[in-house]
Design a protein around this motif. Structure first.
Motif, PDB file in Angstrom:
ATOM      1  N   UNK A   1      69.498  40.919  81.956  1.00 31.97           N
ATOM      2  CA  UNK A   1      69.056  40.772  80.573  1.00 31.97           C
ATOM      3  C   UNK A   1      68.350  39.425  80.419  1.00 31.97           C
ATOM      4  N   UNK A   2      67.325  39.394  79.575  1.00 31.29           N
ATOM      5  CA  UNK A   2      66.470  38.214  79.480  1.00 31.29           C
ATOM      6  C   UNK A   2      66.555  37.569  78.094  1.00 31.29           C
TER       7      UNK A   2
ATOM      8  N   UNK B   1      74.808  25.994  70.867  1.00 29.38           N
ATOM      9  CA  UNK B   1      74.292  27.263  71.372  1.00 29.38           C
ATOM     10  C   UNK B   1      74.470  27.354  72.879  1.00 29.38           C
ATOM     11  N   UNK B   2      74.209  26.268  73.582  1.00 26.69           N
ATOM     12  CA  UNK B   2      74.312  26.283  75.044  1.00 26.69           C
ATOM     13  C   UNK B   2      75.738  26.615  75.491  1.00 26.69           C
TER      14      UNK B   2
ATOM     15  N   UNK C   1      78.956  32.076  77.797  1.00 27.01           N
ATOM     16  CA  UNK C   1      79.878  33.212  77.681  1.00 27.01           C
ATOM     17  C   UNK C   1      79.209  34.541  77.997  1.00 27.01           C
ATOM     18  N   UNK C   2      77.885  34.554  78.065  1.00 29.89           N
ATOM     19  CA  UNK C   2      77.157  35.803  78.277  1.00 29.89           C
ATOM     20  C   UNK C   2      77.181  36.199  79.740  1.00 29.89           C
ATOM     21  N   UNK C   3      77.215  37.487  79.969  1.00 28.89           N
ATOM     22  CA  UNK C   3      77.239  38.014  81.341  1.00 28.89           C
ATOM     23  C   UNK C   3      75.924  38.713  81.653  1.00 28.89           C
ATOM     24  N   UNK C   4      75.549  38.652  82.936  1.00 33.79           N
ATOM     25  CA  UNK C   4      74.361  39.361  83.427  1.00 33.79           C
ATOM     26  C   UNK C   4      73.116  39.022  82.606  1.00 33.79           C
ATOM     27  N   UNK C   5      72.852  37.735  82.508  1.00 28.62           N
ATOM     28  CA  UNK C   5      71.726  37.273  81.688  1.00 28.62           C
ATOM     29  C   UNK C   5      70.942  36.201  82.437  1.00 28.62           C
TER      30      UNK C   5
ATOM     31  N   UNK D   1      74.376  37.168  69.608  1.00 32.95           N
ATOM     32  CA  UNK D   1      73.455  37.114  70.743  1.00 32.95           C
ATOM     33  C   UNK D   1      73.701  38.288  71.676  1.00 32.95           C
ATOM     34  N   UNK D   2      74.965  38.563  71.948  1.00 32.49           N
ATOM     35  CA  UNK D   2      75.322  39.693  72.821  1.00 32.49           C
ATOM     36  C   UNK D   2      74.796  40.999  72.252  1.00 32.49           C
TER      37      UNK D   2
END
Length: 252
Positions: free
Chosen positions: A129-130, A145-146, A151-155, A242-243
């Motif tokens: 994911x982009x 934000x950073x 916490x995001x996966x596969x990004x 965001x997710x």
């Protein structure tokens, strides 16, 4: 017995007459719209002191009401700019915020056309994911934000350094970009307040290009988030939002 002449016996002539009248009506409406636009462009700056330049005037869905775009802001005015409305225009039937939809369209950026070579890149997991983020190293909301981005996966995250907050931001941005490991220098500063090492030798940076891109596409503050479905969000949002947006963009 000779047949009497009738318009019904000449359908091409009837059609031509209808087309002529329709074209004439369209020209009249277009002329009126141009006159209204000229009146708004003339009167509105005279009646609203220090009004920035008007970029665009177009008809709104409401007869007699015009959308006036000034940069990334939208106002509404009548034909002579005697009355001005500041706020959102809502379609009550569909409960659609027409102003928000219009602003989203105006601010959309084709993700595939982003100059990704000018961004710092890091990823978690597969990186499928982009997400692109325009960020200033001295921006407090960018630092928050950073933290959430971790916490995001596969990004895969592309960070464009835009030092909007002054010379110190420009200096930090240069040192981060010129570091041997850009992503490590960036995350070290944003997450742990590890000051990037000062870079003394010559190093070409994309900072001026990033700032020019920001001005062109009305990125007026940081952070600004760009998703792969060409939508964008000005300002920091929670990790859950965001997710949700990442998932929707990836599916599309």
């Amino acid at each position: 017995m000779p047949k009497t002449s009738s318009s019904l016996t000449h359908p091409p002539l009837v059609l031509a007459a209808h087309l002529f009248m329709a074209a004439a009506a369209a020209l009249l409406l277009a002329g009126a719209a141009l006159a209204d636009e000229a009146a708004i462009r003339k009167n509105l700056p005279e009646r609203v002191p220090n009004l920035p330049p008007i970029d665009e005037v177009i008809k709104s869905p409401i007869p007699g009401l015009y959308e006036v775009r000034i940069g990334s802001s939208i106002l509404y005015a009548d034909e002579t700019a005697n009355h001005v409305i500041e706020g959102s225009l809502i379609d009550a039937r569909t409960r659609t915020n027409l102003t928000e939809a219009r602003l989203n369209k105006l601010s959309a950026v084709d993700f595939d056309k982003l100059p990704l070579k000018d961004a710092i890149v890091w990823k978690n997991g597969t990186g499928a994911r982009k997400l692109a983020v325009f960020s200033d190293p001295n921006c407090g909301y960018c630092k928050k934000l950073e933290v959430d981005l971790q916490k995001l996966k596969n990004v895969t995250v592309y960070t464009f350094l835009v030092p909007m907050l002054g010379p110190d931001s420009a200096e930090k941005s240069k040192n981060i970009w010129c570091a041997k490991d850009q992503a490590r220098a960036w995350l070290g500063w944003m997450l742990e307040a590890r000051l990037p090492a000062r870079h003394m030798t010559a190093c070409e940076t994309p900072l001026e290009r990033n700032m020019a891109f920001s001005r062109k596409h009305r990125v007026n503050g940081t952070p600004a988030l760009f998703f792969a479905d060409d939508t964008r969000v000005p300002g920091a949002i929670e990790a859950e939002e965001i997710e949700k947006r990442l998932s929707a963009a990836h599916k599309s």
